[in-house]
Design a protein around this motif. Structure first.
Motif, PDB file in Angstrom:
ATOM      1  N   ARG A   5       0.808  -1.202   0.000  1.00 37.42           N
ATOM      2  CA  ARG A   5       0.000   0.000   0.000  1.00 37.42           C
ATOM      3  C   ARG A   5       0.844   1.255   0.000  1.00 37.42           C
ATOM      4  N   SER A   6       2.071   1.181   0.416  1.00 35.96           N
ATOM      5  CA  SER A   6       2.891   2.380   0.493  1.00 35.96           C
ATOM      6  C   SER A   6       4.342   2.006   0.358  1.00 35.96           C
ATOM      7  N   SER A   7       5.145   2.976  -0.152  1.00 39.12           N
ATOM      8  CA  SER A   7       6.584   2.740  -0.257  1.00 39.12           C
ATOM      9  C   SER A   7       7.207   2.578   1.125  1.00 39.12           C
ATOM     10  N   GLY A   8       6.489   2.963   2.169  1.00 37.36           N
ATOM     11  CA  GLY A   8       7.000   2.794   3.513  1.00 37.36           C
ATOM     12  C   GLY A   8       6.864   1.376   4.030  1.00 37.36           C
ATOM     13  N   TYR A   9       6.172   0.525   3.282  1.00 39.85           N
ATOM     14  CA  TYR A   9       5.963  -0.855   3.703  1.00 39.85           C
ATOM     15  C   TYR A   9       6.352  -1.790   2.574  1.00 39.85           C
ATOM     16  N   PRO A  10       7.658  -2.053   2.386  1.00 43.46           N
ATOM     17  CA  PRO A  10       8.077  -2.946   1.319  1.00 43.46           C
ATOM     18  C   PRO A  10       7.574  -4.362   1.545  1.00 43.46           C
ATOM     19  N   CYS A  11       7.328  -5.067   0.453  1.00 44.47           N
ATOM     20  CA  CYS A  11       6.795  -6.417   0.577  1.00 44.47           C
ATOM     21  C   CYS A  11       7.880  -7.393   1.021  1.00 44.47           C
ATOM     22  N   ARG A  12       7.477  -8.614   1.358  1.00 41.03           N
ATOM     23  CA  ARG A  12       8.383  -9.636   1.863  1.00 41.03           C
ATOM     24  C   ARG A  12       9.501  -9.941   0.878  1.00 41.03           C
ATOM     25  N   LEU A  13       9.174  -9.993  -0.430  1.00 46.54           N
ATOM     26  CA  LEU A  13      10.191 -10.299  -1.435  1.00 46.54           C
ATOM     27  C   LEU A  13      11.266  -9.223  -1.472  1.00 46.54           C
ATOM     28  N   THR A  14      10.862  -7.956  -1.344  1.00 42.94           N
ATOM     29  CA  THR A  14      11.831  -6.869  -1.336  1.00 42.94           C
ATOM     30  C   THR A  14      12.754  -6.978  -0.134  1.00 42.94           C
ATOM     31  N   ASN A  15      12.196  -7.296   1.029  1.00 42.70           N
ATOM     32  CA  ASN A  15      13.010  -7.445   2.231  1.00 42.70           C
ATOM     33  C   ASN A  15      14.042  -8.553   2.079  1.00 42.70           C
ATOM     34  N   GLN A  16      13.646  -9.657   1.414  1.00 45.24           N
ATOM     35  CA  GLN A  16      14.575 -10.766   1.203  1.00 45.24           C
ATOM     36  C   GLN A  16      15.763 -10.324   0.357  1.00 45.24           C
ATOM     37  N   TYR A  17      15.484  -9.560  -0.701  1.00 48.53           N
ATOM     38  CA  TYR A  17      16.566  -9.118  -1.575  1.00 48.53           C
ATOM     39  C   TYR A  17      17.445  -8.084  -0.898  1.00 48.53           C
ATOM     40  N   GLN A  18      16.862  -7.215  -0.096  1.00 52.75           N
ATOM     41  CA  GLN A  18      17.668  -6.245   0.615  1.00 52.75           C
ATOM     42  C   GLN A  18      18.574  -6.938   1.612  1.00 52.75           C
ATOM     43  N   ALA A  19      18.067  -7.976   2.267  1.00 50.92           N
ATOM     44  CA  ALA A  19      18.854  -8.701   3.253  1.00 50.92           C
ATOM     45  C   ALA A  19      20.021  -9.444   2.603  1.00 50.92           C
ATOM     46  N   SER A  20      19.792  -9.957   1.406  1.00 50.92           N
ATOM     47  CA  SER A  20      20.832 -10.727   0.727  1.00 50.92           C
ATOM     48  C   SER A  20      21.787  -9.846  -0.062  1.00 50.92           C
ATOM     49  N   GLY A  21      21.433  -8.571  -0.241  1.00 52.06           N
ATOM     50  CA  GLY A  21      22.283  -7.670  -1.014  1.00 52.06           C
ATOM     51  C   GLY A  21      22.107  -7.810  -2.505  1.00 52.06           C
ATOM     52  N   MET A  22      21.144  -8.608  -2.935  1.00 55.55           N
ATOM     53  CA  MET A  22      20.913  -8.837  -4.362  1.00 55.55           C
ATOM     54  C   MET A  22      19.742  -7.991  -4.844  1.00 55.55           C
ATOM     55  N   ASN A 101      15.661 -16.436 -13.806  1.00 47.82           N
ATOM     56  CA  ASN A 101      14.972 -17.669 -13.399  1.00 47.82           C
ATOM     57  C   ASN A 101      14.296 -17.540 -12.028  1.00 47.82           C
ATOM     58  N   LYS A 102      13.574 -16.455 -11.843  1.00 47.05           N
ATOM     59  CA  LYS A 102      12.838 -16.288 -10.592  1.00 47.05           C
ATOM     60  C   LYS A 102      11.681 -17.286 -10.538  1.00 47.05           C
ATOM     61  N   LYS A 103      11.398 -17.772  -9.328  1.00 50.03           N
ATOM     62  CA  LYS A 103      10.309 -18.740  -9.168  1.00 50.03           C
ATOM     63  C   LYS A 103       8.945 -18.106  -9.423  1.00 50.03           C
ATOM     64  N   ASP A 104       8.831 -16.810  -9.132  1.00 53.40           N
ATOM     65  CA  ASP A 104       7.545 -16.127  -9.281  1.00 53.40           C
ATOM     66  C   ASP A 104       7.760 -14.790  -9.994  1.00 53.40           C
ATOM     67  N   PRO A 105       8.039 -14.811 -11.305  1.00 54.62           N
ATOM     68  CA  PRO A 105       8.315 -13.564 -12.039  1.00 54.62           C
ATOM     69  C   PRO A 105       7.138 -12.599 -12.042  1.00 54.62           C
ATOM     70  N   ILE A 106       5.922 -13.107 -11.976  1.00 52.57           N
ATOM     71  CA  ILE A 106       4.748 -12.224 -11.969  1.00 52.57           C
ATOM     72  C   ILE A 106       4.778 -11.330 -10.730  1.00 52.57           C
ATOM     73  N   THR A 107       5.018 -11.932  -9.584  1.00 57.23           N
ATOM     74  CA  THR A 107       5.059 -11.157  -8.337  1.00 57.23           C
ATOM     75  C   THR A 107       6.228 -10.184  -8.330  1.00 57.23           C
ATOM     76  N   PHE A 108       7.388 -10.623  -8.809  1.00 56.71           N
ATOM     77  CA  PHE A 108       8.553  -9.745  -8.846  1.00 56.71           C
ATOM     78  C   PHE A 108       8.307  -8.540  -9.758  1.00 56.71           C
TER      79      PHE A 108
END
Length: 213
Positions: A5-22, A101-108
């Protein structure tokens, strides 16, 4: 369905990538190109809002809800242009995401589009507030001021949802096409490094022999 709903609340997938540095290539290039495109547009917005105010002043209606509406309409058009730019980029460059080769390209894809759209929505909303502060303070019709702001917000939300569907349909079609292609390839055994269609093999070699017999 919108993923955030807002840029202040990134989704779970975004958090995973930020954590991994990718950072996915699609998101990376979307940010790079959008930053350049919108930075140039940001420089022009104050000039354009000033032109709107000058136009309303020449008509003697600067301090009126008509001025608020004119600025809101201008900024809504600006947001629609930005939102469409983001959608067009994501739709036009699926290979940047599919090659990873993302598992869920639609969501990404939807996440990349939505997060930047929400950022631009918040930016435009802030620009509206700063552009009309002095005029709004001089007006007493709170209901009208609220309605103008709500129409601006609704117009932005509607375009985000509409473009979100375009992104989803595009990537869903690609995913479906890849699935169909994979199923076809299962019927094409590889001989000496080349894919051979079984029907084609039969028609070229076996069918002529059977006819001779």
């Amino acid at each position: 369905m919108l993923l955030a709903r807002s840029s202040g609340y990134p989704c779970r997938l975004t958090n995973q990538y930020q954590a991994s540095g990718m950072i996915p290539m699609l998101k990376h290039y979307l940010k790079e190109i959008a930053d350049q495109e919108f930075t140039e547009r940001n420089r022009e917005i104050p000039k354009m809002t000033t032109q709107v105010l000058q136009e309303m002043n020449s008509r003697g209606i600067t301090y009126s809800t008509m001025t608020l509406e004119a600025i809101a309409n201008f900024l809504l058009d600006e947001f629609l242009a930005r939102c469409d730019f983001l959608k067009d980029f994501v739709v036009a460059h699926p290979s940047l995401l599919l090659s990873e080769n993302k598992k869920d390209p639609i969501t990404f894809a939807k996440t990349a589009y939505q997060e930047r759209s929400f950022q631009e929505r918040d930016k435009v909303s802030s620009l509206y507030g700063s552009s009309i502060t002095r005029i709004a303070q001089s007006l007493y019709n709170e209901d009208m001021k609220k309605q103008i702001k709500e129409r601006l917000d609704q117009g932005m939300e509607d375009r985000i949802r509409k473009n979100n569907l375009y992104v989803e349909v595009t990537y869903r079609e690609i995913a479906t096409a890849k699935e169909v292609q994979s199923n076809v390839l299962l019927l094409q055994p590889n001989i000496a490094g080349f894919g051979i269609d079984l029907v084609q093999l039969y028609r070229q070699h076996l069918e002529p022999l059977l006819r001779r017999g």
